[in-house]
Design an enzyme around this catalytic site. Structure first.
Site, short mmCIF file in Angstrom:
data_model
loop_
_atom_site.label_atom_id
_atom_site.label_comp_id
_atom_site.label_asym_id
_atom_site.label_seq_id
_atom_site.Cartn_x
_atom_site.Cartn_y
_atom_site.Cartn_z
N GLY A 39 0.83 -1.20 0.00
CA GLY A 39 0.00 0.00 0.00
C GLY A 39 0.86 1.25 0.00
O GLY A 39 1.10 1.87 1.03
N SER A 45 4.29 7.00 3.66
CA SER A 45 5.00 6.06 4.54
C SER A 45 6.35 5.68 3.93
O SER A 45 7.30 5.40 4.67
CB SER A 45 4.16 4.81 4.81
N ASP A 64 2.31 -1.84 -4.61
CA ASP A 64 0.95 -1.31 -4.78
C ASP A 64 0.54 -1.56 -6.24
O ASP A 64 1.38 -1.47 -7.13
CB ASP A 64 0.94 0.21 -4.50
N GLY A 68 -5.76 2.16 -6.41
CA GLY A 68 -6.56 2.59 -5.26
C GLY A 68 -7.32 1.45 -4.62
O GLY A 68 -7.73 0.50 -5.30
N SER A 117 -0.57 -7.78 -4.63
CA SER A 117 0.14 -8.31 -3.47
C SER A 117 0.29 -9.84 -3.52
O SER A 117 1.38 -10.38 -3.32
CB SER A 117 -0.61 -7.88 -2.20
N ASP A 134 -0.50 -2.11 4.85
CA ASP A 134 -1.34 -0.90 4.79
C ASP A 134 -2.07 -0.89 3.45
O ASP A 134 -2.17 0.13 2.78
CB ASP A 134 -0.44 0.34 4.96
N HIS A 137 -8.65 -2.78 2.56
CA HIS A 137 -9.31 -3.02 3.84
C HIS A 137 -10.46 -4.01 3.77
O HIS A 137 -11.21 -4.17 4.74
CB HIS A 137 -9.83 -1.68 4.42
N HIS A 162 -1.39 -1.17 9.79
CA HIS A 162 -2.02 0.14 9.93
C HIS A 162 -3.55 0.01 9.91
O HIS A 162 -4.09 -0.97 9.42
CB HIS A 162 -1.59 1.07 8.78
N ASP A 163 -4.21 1.02 10.48
CA ASP A 163 -5.68 1.10 10.50
C ASP A 163 -6.30 -0.01 11.34
O ASP A 163 -7.33 -0.59 10.97
CB ASP A 163 -6.26 1.10 9.07
MG MG Z 1 -3.57 3.09 6.16
#
Ligand code: MG
Length: 203
Positions: A39, A45, A64, A68, A117, A134, A137, A162-163
């Site tokens: 990501g 990052s 990535d 998006g 990925s 990251d 989701h 993350h998140d």
């Molecule tokens: Mg994030």
């Protein structure tokens, strides 16, 4: 550690305290192997981790597909029209990542990988010192990143997620779910929690 550019000029959703925690993890694990993040988005990052890798003589691979995640698509909460490629009829964050890395002087330290990925994880060979998840989701994306990449983490290496939102009111659950699975696996111990970032050491 000073950052090589004004980080507020880079689009992204990483908190500065989270960025600094990732830098410390990158330095602490540099001797175990390179860092890899899933990501990249526009490279926020990558600037934090890349600057740490540069100082430690290590490398960052920044993975990535650059189209998006779900929440970045038109009509969704985190859509940014400036990232839309009219010709492709899709998001394209790769030019933004490259611009960020060039401005930060990190093109020699951070190697972008454009792809999915799961496809890259399947053929990956290097032991990683730091793995930063990251990416998407959805449960499929988060679980795929966790299953596909954690086997590549060196013993003593750090898994960063993350998140991670323990309260569903704060955000989607899949990053929290894979964090829970990592802890339940007995292969990881939590070393740090900063905002929505969790760091776990591979035992
Ligand atoms: Mg994030």
């Amino acid at each position: 550690m000073d950052l090589p550019l004004d980080i507020d000029t880079v689009k992204g959703f990483l908190d500065p305290a989270e960025g600094r925690a990732l830098q410390q993890a990158a330095i602490a694990t540099a001797a175990l192997g390179p860092a890899l993040e899933i990501g990249a988005y526009c490279g926020k990052s990558a600037v934090y981790i890349g600057a740490a890798c540069k100082q430690a003589g290590s490398m960052l691979f920044s993975l990535d597909h650059h189209r998006g995640s779900e929440e970045n698509q038109p009509g969704w909460e985190y859509h940014d029209p400036e990232l839309w490629d009219e010709d492709a009829g899709a998001l394209d964050t790769l030019p933004h990542l490259r611009r960020t890395l060039r401005r930060a002087g990190l093109e020699e330290v951070v190697t972008p990988i454009v792809g999915r990925s799961a496809d890259v994880a399947r053929v990956w060979g290097a032991r990683l010192g730091l793995l930063f998840i990251d990416g998407g989701h959805t449960m499929g994306a988060a679980l795929g990143d966790y299953r596909g990449w954690t086997p590549h983490l060196a013993q003593g290496g750090v898994l960063a997620i993350h998140d991670v939102f323990p309260d569903p009111a704060d955000g989607g659950r899949p990053p929290f779910e894979i964090y829970q699975r990592a802890l339940a696996s007995d292969l990881f111990e939590e070393t740090l929690a900063v905002k929505s970032l969790r760091l776990l050491r591979r035992l």
